[in-house]
Design a protein around this motif. Structure first.
Motif, PDB file in Angstrom:
ATOM      1  N   GLU A  98       0.830  -1.221   0.000  1.00 27.71           N
ATOM      2  CA  GLU A  98       0.000   0.000   0.000  1.00 27.71           C
ATOM      3  C   GLU A  98       0.863   1.269   0.000  1.00 27.71           C
ATOM      4  O   GLU A  98       0.557   2.233  -0.708  1.00 27.71           O
ATOM      5  N   ARG A 101       2.289   1.835  -3.352  1.00 27.56           N
ATOM      6  CA  ARG A 101       1.244   2.279  -4.293  1.00 27.56           C
ATOM      7  C   ARG A 101       0.832   3.734  -4.026  1.00 27.56           C
ATOM      8  O   ARG A 101       0.667   4.521  -4.955  1.00 27.56           O
ATOM      9  N   ASP A 123       9.750   3.135   1.113  1.00 24.28           N
ATOM     10  CA  ASP A 123       8.810   3.811   0.206  1.00 24.28           C
ATOM     11  C   ASP A 123       9.098   5.309   0.121  1.00 24.28           C
ATOM     12  O   ASP A 123       8.368   6.053  -0.510  1.00 24.28           O
TER      13      ASP A 123
END
Length: 386
Positions: A98, A101, A123
């Motif tokens: 997640e 994304r 991330d």
């Protein structure tokens, strides 16, 4: 930072319960979305088909990973370990996916299971942790059921936690008092919880009623409060004590009888749907907790114009109350000191009036506007570096 608006992701177990953490998260997220136009996503693991207890702004996106750690509650110890490890691996994989994304600027953990892996996810978002209890009670291994192995585990667990917290971009606690209990950390800030309402009504201090609010559990110290009340109630026959809260009242009702307290002036009630009105119908708030993360009911009561008598327990009251100005801080756990504090307040109307005015003035620093500005400064400083 994203070209346009700041993108935040919050990680927390659930939003279907009427808890303090759920209320504060909802309040802050709603304010950030509505007033700062932040892009906010909340990632949950529990309560897949349950409605949120507190209303959430339609601008906020919610992703429920449906990991269901709650099912562990019903398992045997051995099965619990295997199922937990399996679920934890799945949780890490899904959170990582997640975050990759969504590409948030900042990811905020409410310091539950994801703290074990969050800083390992590459991330590029800044990682912030916020803690809603004090250090001593973060993993509250009850002293009554501790043993050598539990103590050893607690030490190992805390050392491992501190290692993970050091890797965060910022670690946020609720009080200056609790900040002192994390000497190993340099990446630490203090931002209190915001007041959850602007008072619709304020006490005129005419009702001779003392009020306490909280769950009927050991932490809240209502047993100590009742002992203190039993020492002074006969001196003040026109005053009454009322307690509101969830939980099992039976042991406390038994204590009222054992102490010979006049039960026509001592009322142990369940939760109320209109706590503001109950504050307004009282003239004094009493806070008898053995420990706290913060003590939001103190701030609520003071915002409604109530002077307070509180144990100086860790952590919260000493950050909230200016002793002798807007309330009285008495020695933690000391029944006689609590009785003396209550007696002093109940016998002096002018003291109650002056402290009521000071209380309303002093808690303005906990307004959502002021607390949100503290978060905004942190987010925008961190986000601009991402």
């Amino acid at each position: 930072m994203s070209e346009n608006k700041l993108k935040l992701v919050y990680l927390t177990p659930a939003l279907y319960m009427a808890g303090g953490v759920e209320r504060v998260l909802t309040l802050k997220a709603n304010y950030f979305a509505e007033h700062y136009d932040y892009d906010i996503t909340i990632i949950l693991t529990e309560g897949k088909d349950k409605p949120f207890f507190y209303p959430l702004s339609p601008k906020i996106k919610v992703i429920n990973l449906d990991i269901n750690f709650e099912e562990l509650w019903g398992y045997s110890f051995i099965k619990k370990i295997f199922v937990y490890l399996k679920k934890q691996r799945l949780y890490k994989k899904m959170v990582a996916a997640e975050l990759m994304r969504l590409h948030p600027d900042i990811t905020i953990s409410l310091l539950r299971r994801e703290i074990n892996f969050l800083t390992d996810i590459k991330d590029e978002s800044k990682k912030i942790g916020e803690l809603h209890v004090n250090r001593a009670n973060y993993r509250n291994f009850e002293s009554g059921d501790s043993n050598f192995f539990k103590n050893l585990f607690a030490k190992f667990w805390m050392r491992s936690l501190v290692f993970k917290l050091k890797k965060l971009d910022e670690f946020v606690v609720l009080t200056n008092e609790d900040r002192q209990s994390w000497p190993e950390l340099s990446n630490i800030s203090v931002i209190p919880d915001p007041l959850s309402f602007v008072p619709a009504c304020v006490s005129n201090l005419t009702e001779k009623r003392v009020i306490a609010v909280g769950r009927y559990v050991y932490q809240k110290g209502f047993d100590l409060l009742l002992q203190a009340w039993s020492k002074i109630e006969k001196q003040y026959p026109d005053w009454q004590l009322v307690i509101y809260g969830d939980g099992n009242r039976t042991p406390y009702e038994m204590l009222v009888r054992q102490l010979g307290i006049d039960d026509s002036r001592c009322h142990l009630k369940g939760p109320t749907t209109n706590i503001q009105q109950e504050y307004a119908n009282s003239s004094l708030f009493v806070f008898s907790s053995r420990f706290e993360g913060f003590g939001m009911v103190l701030v609520e009561a003071m915002a409604c114009g109530l002077p307070v008598v509180s144990f100086a327990c860790p952590c919260g009251p000493k950050d909230i109350i200016s002793d002798g100005e807007d309330g009285l801080l008495v020695e933690k756990g000391h029944v006689d000191a609590m009785a003396d504090g209550l007696s002093r307040m109940m016998s002096d109307e002018q003291l109650r009036i002056s402290m009521s005015q000071a209380a309303r003035r002093n808690v303005k620093r906990f307004s959502i506007e002021q607390i949100a500005e503290c978060w905004k400064m942190m987010f925008e400083t961190k986000g601009s570096n991402s």
